[in-house]
Design a protein around this motif. Structure first.
Motif, PDB file in Angstrom:
ATOM      1  N   ILE A   1      -4.381  56.861  -6.707  1.00  0.00           N
ATOM      2  CA  ILE A   1      -4.133  57.728  -8.132  1.00  0.00           C
ATOM      3  C   ILE A   1      -3.988  56.731  -9.073  1.00  0.00           C
ATOM      4  N   MET A   2      -3.234  55.734  -8.998  1.00  0.00           N
ATOM      5  CA  MET A   2      -2.884  54.938 -10.032  1.00  0.00           C
ATOM      6  C   MET A   2      -4.246  54.355 -10.470  1.00  0.00           C
ATOM      7  N   ASN A   3      -5.015  53.794  -9.691  1.00  0.00           N
ATOM      8  CA  ASN A   3      -6.048  53.350 -10.224  1.00  0.00           C
ATOM      9  C   ASN A   3      -7.035  54.284 -10.898  1.00  0.00           C
ATOM     10  N   THR A   4      -6.986  55.352 -10.591  1.00  0.00           N
ATOM     11  CA  THR A   4      -7.615  56.537 -11.352  1.00  0.00           C
ATOM     12  C   THR A   4      -7.087  56.710 -12.697  1.00  0.00           C
ATOM     13  N   GLU A   5      -5.806  56.454 -12.840  1.00  0.00           N
ATOM     14  CA  GLU A   5      -5.320  56.596 -14.123  1.00  0.00           C
ATOM     15  C   GLU A   5      -5.321  55.463 -15.016  1.00  0.00           C
ATOM     16  N   VAL A   6      -5.779  54.313 -14.409  1.00  0.00           N
ATOM     17  CA  VAL A   6      -6.149  53.104 -15.158  1.00  0.00           C
ATOM     18  C   VAL A   6      -7.642  53.274 -15.651  1.00  0.00           C
ATOM     19  N   GLU A   7      -8.761  53.848 -14.879  1.00  0.00           N
ATOM     20  CA  GLU A   7      -9.859  54.024 -15.217  1.00  0.00           C
ATOM     21  C   GLU A   7      -9.673  55.010 -16.247  1.00  0.00           C
ATOM     22  N   LYS A   8      -8.891  55.915 -16.423  1.00  0.00           N
ATOM     23  CA  LYS A   8      -8.772  57.032 -17.754  1.00  0.00           C
ATOM     24  C   LYS A   8      -8.476  56.112 -18.791  1.00  0.00           C
ATOM     25  N   ILE A   9      -7.511  55.189 -18.702  1.00  0.00           N
ATOM     26  CA  ILE A   9      -7.201  54.608 -19.971  1.00  0.00           C
ATOM     27  C   ILE A   9      -8.407  53.621 -20.342  1.00  0.00           C
ATOM     28  N   GLN A  10      -9.299  52.886 -19.448  1.00  0.00           N
ATOM     29  CA  GLN A  10     -10.148  52.131 -20.016  1.00  0.00           C
ATOM     30  C   GLN A  10     -11.176  52.860 -20.597  1.00  0.00           C
ATOM     31  N   GLN A  11     -11.565  54.330 -20.001  1.00  0.00           N
ATOM     32  CA  GLN A  11     -12.281  54.989 -20.749  1.00  0.00           C
ATOM     33  C   GLN A  11     -12.078  55.333 -22.108  1.00  0.00           C
ATOM     34  N   LEU A  12     -10.851  55.815 -22.314  1.00  0.00           N
ATOM     35  CA  LEU A  12     -10.411  56.178 -23.698  1.00  0.00           C
ATOM     36  C   LEU A  12     -10.610  54.913 -24.687  1.00  0.00           C
ATOM     37  N   LEU A  13     -10.339  53.708 -24.163  1.00  0.00           N
ATOM     38  CA  LEU A  13     -10.251  52.626 -24.992  1.00  0.00           C
ATOM     39  C   LEU A  13     -11.885  52.100 -25.229  1.00  0.00           C
ATOM     40  N   GLU A  14     -12.736  52.262 -24.655  1.00  0.00           N
ATOM     41  CA  GLU A  14     -14.012  51.948 -24.501  1.00  0.00           C
ATOM     42  C   GLU A  14     -14.779  52.950 -25.849  1.00  0.00           C
ATOM     43  N   ARG A  15     -14.011  54.132 -25.873  1.00  0.00           N
ATOM     44  CA  ARG A  15     -14.664  54.989 -26.971  1.00  0.00           C
ATOM     45  C   ARG A  15     -14.432  54.524 -28.292  1.00  0.00           C
ATOM     46  N   GLU A  16     -15.295  54.650 -29.449  1.00  0.00           N
ATOM     47  CA  GLU A  16     -15.176  54.237 -30.750  1.00  0.00           C
ATOM     48  C   GLU A  16     -14.473  55.130 -31.483  1.00  0.00           C
ATOM     49  N   ASP A  17     -14.383  56.413 -31.199  1.00  0.00           N
ATOM     50  CA  ASP A  17     -13.692  57.451 -31.918  1.00  0.00           C
ATOM     51  C   ASP A  17     -12.249  57.858 -31.212  1.00  0.00           C
ATOM     52  N   ILE A  18     -11.303  56.851 -31.183  1.00  0.00           N
ATOM     53  CA  ILE A  18     -10.135  57.050 -30.541  1.00  0.00           C
ATOM     54  C   ILE A  18      -9.194  57.774 -31.517  1.00  0.00           C
TER      55      ILE A  18
END
Length: 115
Positions: A38-55
């Motif tokens: 579950i914690m690993n999934t949360e980390v992946e969510k953060i990474q996906q958000l940070l990879e976006r250009e329009d945050i």
């Protein structure tokens, strides 16, 4: 139309004390692994958000709130798992414990369904 015949089954499971302790410890370990996923999934969510250009700031705040809720739940679960582990360690040191229909005796455990 007739009702189905359901056989009268009274499950009786007999385990040695050591087997019960191993099963309980395994259940704690499996819950720990689940929380790590579950914690690993949360980390992946953060990474996906940070990879976006329009945050947007709102996106970041929503993610932060979601992460905070999830971490609070994980911490609560960790506390409960610690209690469970403490009880398992206590069980290991005791010679017999009775609880409702479940009895734990030196060398074996019998679990019978009283219903």
């Amino acid at each position: 139309m007739s009702l189905p015949n359901i056989p009268d089954v009274t499950p009786r499971i007999t385990l040695k004390r050591e087997e019960v302790i191993h099963l309980l410890l395994t259940s704690v370990a499996m819950e720990e692994m689940s929380m790590s996923h579950i914690m690993n999934t949360e980390v992946e969510k953060i990474q996906q958000l940070l990879e976006r250009e329009d945050i947007s700031l709102d996106d970041m705040l929503r993610l932060n709130q979601s992460m905070e809720r999830m971490l609070r739940n994980i911490i609560s679960k960790q506390i409960l798992l610690q209690f469970k582990l403490d009880h398992i360690l206590e069980l290991e040191g005791k010679s017999s414990v009775g609880d409702g229909g479940n009895t734990i005796e030196e060398g074996s455990v019998s679990i019978a369904d009283d219903d």
